[in-house]
Each structure stands twice: as C-alpha cells, then as structure tokens.
Design a protein around this motif. Sequence first.
Motif, PDB file in Angstrom:
ATOM      1  N   GLY A   1       0.850  -1.199   0.000  1.00 34.13           N
ATOM      2  CA  GLY A   1       0.000   0.000   0.000  1.00 34.13           C
ATOM      3  C   GLY A   1       0.882   1.244   0.000  1.00 34.13           C
ATOM      4  O   GLY A   1       1.841   1.353  -0.771  1.00 34.13           O
ATOM      5  N   GLY A   2       0.598   2.157   0.920  1.00 36.42           N
ATOM      6  CA  GLY A   2       1.363   3.399   0.975  1.00 36.42           C
ATOM      7  C   GLY A   2       2.828   3.179   1.304  1.00 36.42           C
ATOM      8  O   GLY A   2       3.662   4.052   1.049  1.00 36.42           O
ATOM      9  N   SER A   3       3.155   2.041   1.853  1.00 38.27           N
ATOM     10  CA  SER A   3       4.556   1.764   2.166  1.00 38.27           C
ATOM     11  C   SER A   3       5.306   1.178   0.973  1.00 38.27           C
ATOM     12  O   SER A   3       6.487   0.821   1.097  1.00 38.27           O
ATOM     13  CB  SER A   3       4.642   0.807   3.368  1.00 38.27           C
TER      14      SER A   3
ATOM     15  N   ALA B   1       9.301  -1.773   5.493  1.00 38.96           N
ATOM     16  CA  ALA B   1       8.563  -0.511   5.553  1.00 38.96           C
ATOM     17  C   ALA B   1       7.129  -0.775   5.960  1.00 38.96           C
ATOM     18  O   ALA B   1       6.369  -1.395   5.221  1.00 38.96           O
ATOM     19  CB  ALA B   1       8.593   0.161   4.182  1.00 38.96           C
ATOM     20  N   SER B   2       6.776  -0.354   7.154  1.00 40.36           N
ATOM     21  CA  SER B   2       5.400  -0.547   7.596  1.00 40.36           C
ATOM     22  C   SER B   2       5.109   0.461   8.692  1.00 40.36           C
ATOM     23  O   SER B   2       5.789   0.461   9.722  1.00 40.36           O
ATOM     24  CB  SER B   2       5.206  -1.977   8.131  1.00 40.36           C
ATOM     25  N   LYS B   3       4.109   1.302   8.461  1.00 42.80           N
ATOM     26  CA  LYS B   3       3.764   2.285   9.487  1.00 42.80           C
ATOM     27  C   LYS B   3       3.474   1.583  10.810  1.00 42.80           C
ATOM     28  O   LYS B   3       3.960   1.965  11.859  1.00 42.80           O
ATOM     29  CB  LYS B   3       2.568   3.124   9.017  1.00 42.80           C
ATOM     30  N   THR B   4       2.689   0.521  10.735  1.00 46.11           N
ATOM     31  CA  THR B   4       2.258  -0.167  11.951  1.00 46.11           C
ATOM     32  C   THR B   4       3.218  -1.269  12.391  1.00 46.11           C
ATOM     33  O   THR B   4       3.183  -1.713  13.530  1.00 46.11           O
ATOM     34  CB  THR B   4       0.896  -0.829  11.698  1.00 46.11           C
ATOM     35  N   PHE B   5       4.030  -1.746  11.488  1.00 48.50           N
ATOM     36  CA  PHE B   5       4.925  -2.889  11.701  1.00 48.50           C
ATOM     37  C   PHE B   5       4.145  -4.135  12.150  1.00 48.50           C
ATOM     38  O   PHE B   5       4.648  -4.962  12.911  1.00 48.50           O
ATOM     39  CB  PHE B   5       6.048  -2.558  12.701  1.00 48.50           C
TER      40      PHE B   5
END
Length: 505
Positions: free
Chosen positions: A140-142, A190-194
Amino acid sequence: MSESRKQAWQALKDQPAETLTQLFAADPDRVAKLSARLAIGPGSILFDWSKTHLTDGLLDGFEALAEAADFTEMRRKLFAGEVVNPTEGRAAEHSALRGVGKEASVEEAAALLARMQLLVEAIHEGALGEVRHLIHIGIGGSALGPALAVDALSRDLALVDVHVVSNIDGVALEAAFARCDPATTLVAVASKTFTTTETMTNATSALKWLAENGVSDPYGRVIALTAAPEKAVEWGVDETRILPFAESVGGRYSIWSSIGFPVAMAVGWEDFQAMLDGAAEVDVHFRDTDGRANLPLRAAFADLFYSRLRGAQTRAVFAYDERLRLFPSYLQQLEMESNGKSVTAEGKPVDGPTAPITWGGVGTDAQHAVFQLLHQGTHLVPVDFIASIAPGDELDPAHHRILLMNCFAQGAALLVGRSAEDPARAYSGNRPSATILVDDIDPATLGALIAFHEHRTFANAVLMDINPFDQFGVELGKEMSNKIDRGLSNFDASTIALGEAAGLG
Ligand code: F6P
C-alpha cells in the motif's frame, strides 16, 4: 447537509449546460483563464483545465460551495496540525516533512529526516559494507510511493539497485531474490504499523533467504521504516537502523518520510530533498491561494462537477511518459483509499457519490487498448493527461515528438469529436480532459505532482464533507482472512466450498 451547502449545490445544478466547443467559441480568454503555470524547482508545471466544462458561473458556484464547506478553515487546520481525521482523532502532517506546517511538527520532521540522511549517506559511503541491492518490503502506501519515485527518478543511474516487493504471493519476493546477491543486499522493512501480515511475512522470508545464503547476521542487514519503532525493536532490529516517522503521517501520504528511504538510496539525498522541496512549493501555493486560482482546489471543482453533477463514475489518468507509468496505481490508492467513503465526517450518510474510480495507464499504449471506450463509449470519463516537454530518452527526438503529438491530439479529439454519415464512425466529442505538462520529470516536479494530487484529494473531501484520512474499509477483509485461518465453519456456503477446494479447511 447544511442549508448553505444545499443552496450552493442547487445553484451549481442551475448553471447552463454548454458544450466544450461552445465554451471555447464564446470566450477567447478561456485558455488563459483556465490554465496556469506553477514554478517548481528549476522548472515549472502547466495545469490546463480549459478542456473541462468549468465556466465562470460554475467557478462562482464552486467557490460558494467551498465557503459553505468551510474550506478555508479546514485547510488552516490541516496546516496547523490540528485534528482533520476525526474518526481517529489525528492530524495529517505529511506536509510538515516538506517543511510546511505546525512549527513543532516541522522541527520534529526535520530531525527525523536528518537522521535518515545520516544513515543513507553512511550506507552510500560504505558503513554497512558493499551495498549493491536493496529489497524494499512494504505494501500500500509503504510501497506504491517508493516504487513510483524509484522508477521515475533512477532510470539513468541508480546508486543502489532497488526492488520493491509488496505482494504476499511469494512469487514476488522470489523474483527479487533472483536478481540480488545476498552478500551485498540490504532489506528495508517498511510498515507504518509494523504489523501488516504481508510485510512481516515477506520480511521473515527475506531474513531466512539471507541466512540460508551465507549472511551471518541477517538482522544486521535490515533497516526498519516505521511509525512504531518499539515493534521493530521487538521484531529484532537494532535501534540504530530504525528510521521512525510520526503517527500523524498517513500511510498513503508517507513517501516524504523514512518510507522514502529506498528513493534516497537510489537517487541520493540531494535529489530526495529536491522532491520534498518541489512538494513544498505546491503546499505553499495550496495554503496561500484562494478560490479558483488555487490549482488543486480548481481541479477538485472539475472533479465534483463530473462526479456529482454529470454522473461520471470514473476518472482516468494517462501518463504520456514511461517514467510515470506507475503514477496511475499510486493515485488509485491516494484517491480511492482516501475518498471512497459512504458517510460524512460526522458519520451521516453522504448526500451524493464520493470518489470516482481512478484508473488509467500509459500513453501511447493505452490508445491502442482502451481509448475506443473514451472516444465512443457510453460512459462519461473525464481524463487527465500528464506529459513532459523534455524527453526522458536520448534516442531520435522523433520518439518524444510523436509521444507529445499523440497526447495533445487525444485531448483535442475528445473535445471536438467528428461527425460522420456512418454512426459507427462518428465521435460525439464534448468529452472533457485536463492536461498537466511538466518541463521535465525531475525530483522537484515529481514531488510537486504528488503533492498536487494530495491536496486535490483533500479539497475533494472537504467539498464532499468526508474524512479522507481514515480507511476502515480495509479492515473487514483482513479480519475475515484471519478467521478463515481458524476455520471455515462460520462462512457462507460459497466461501466454505472455495476454502475446501483449495485445502484451507
Ligand atoms: O490496509 C490498508 C493499509 O493500512 C494502507 O492504508 C497502508 O498504506 C497499508 O495498509 C500498509 O500499512 P503499513 O504501512 O502499516 O504496513
């Protein structure tokens, strides 16, 4: 809907319907009024909205709608770092990474970017040994922003060979493995939430691949890009190789943050910074310009004219430039994940259609595949063309000349159409398009193009009274996928049969 909004929409509905040919004939200043050039970095971008049906009357009407929607106040809140995502109680501070926003957030963003710059430059200088490949794992955004920017900007000379892997389908990761030498490969997770299943599963497999191929300390080859650094530590990444970003930066708005790490690795810090600076020039334009002269807002006026007043269900974007071939898929997430909503920001049912379906492709390829429908089909499809005056190639200039001739010809043909005795050969014309013409595709213009669309998306949302910054619509499918893992028994008969056929039961 508030009374003032209702009145504004009614006034817009009452505007006369004229064809594009009539509009051009009636106003010799049409192009001057509806196209504008923004200076960006060393060059500029021309935004030509004259081939849309916007008129002075419609622009007056949309300006009244913007006022009824409290657009100026919503925009102030956006740049002031106040809550603009009410369902999650969050600000949306992606512009702070470009140096435009609440002072404290701009400072915090600058500090995080400075840290990222240090790491990028240290790696380029050999701090982690020889690094020839980077497998960037995200979704996605990542993934979409990094994939777009790396593809657009590092064709001639990539400092590091970047592979963006998003799909949980192992075929994608295997393809990257096949093209990388484990001894000189870094893995960016890369992951906002991990916590995203696809990303964490791919990351685990990438570590295994490194270990199985002679890398003694696979975790030492990982860089984590995340707004949840504590989760990355828990997962095993050393703090010195975690590049955090703020929670107030949404996933699909995160290319400017450490999620842009592979871009900086591929093009170097100076060019990454130029991308941020190009975006900042659009931020300042969007923040400081009122009414129809505000280009993302003007684009949103046209978007809403077609989706809400003319019933257009889709909008197509064609990049007449191979370097921007990933732009349509980037925009799909930005626009559809942001504005594909059925309730207002206050949680009431919306009073009209929200985001149209964004689709598109690359010119000239698309001309030989889908343009038939655009010219003669029964759907109204507003089209955006994006092209660059300067070529991206060094071949015979004929290539680029033909590319641009085709781009401009398509817009002209959609506009005028052609009558013919044989109905099968007739073109109705009066089909709208907008053209974005950049001097060149460079880091600054790419940053500006992305920021323009972010603000266009925000402006659309404000005028529709929806929250563009949440995405609860992605949750249910994820939850049900986990449920399948626990057993099929509570599912519908079709899903049970499919699961059993594939041996998941
Ligand atoms: O499922 C949708 C989504 O949350 C997007 O909004 C986001 O860009 C993507 O998943 C990836 O999320 P993350 O960066 O947290 O892994």
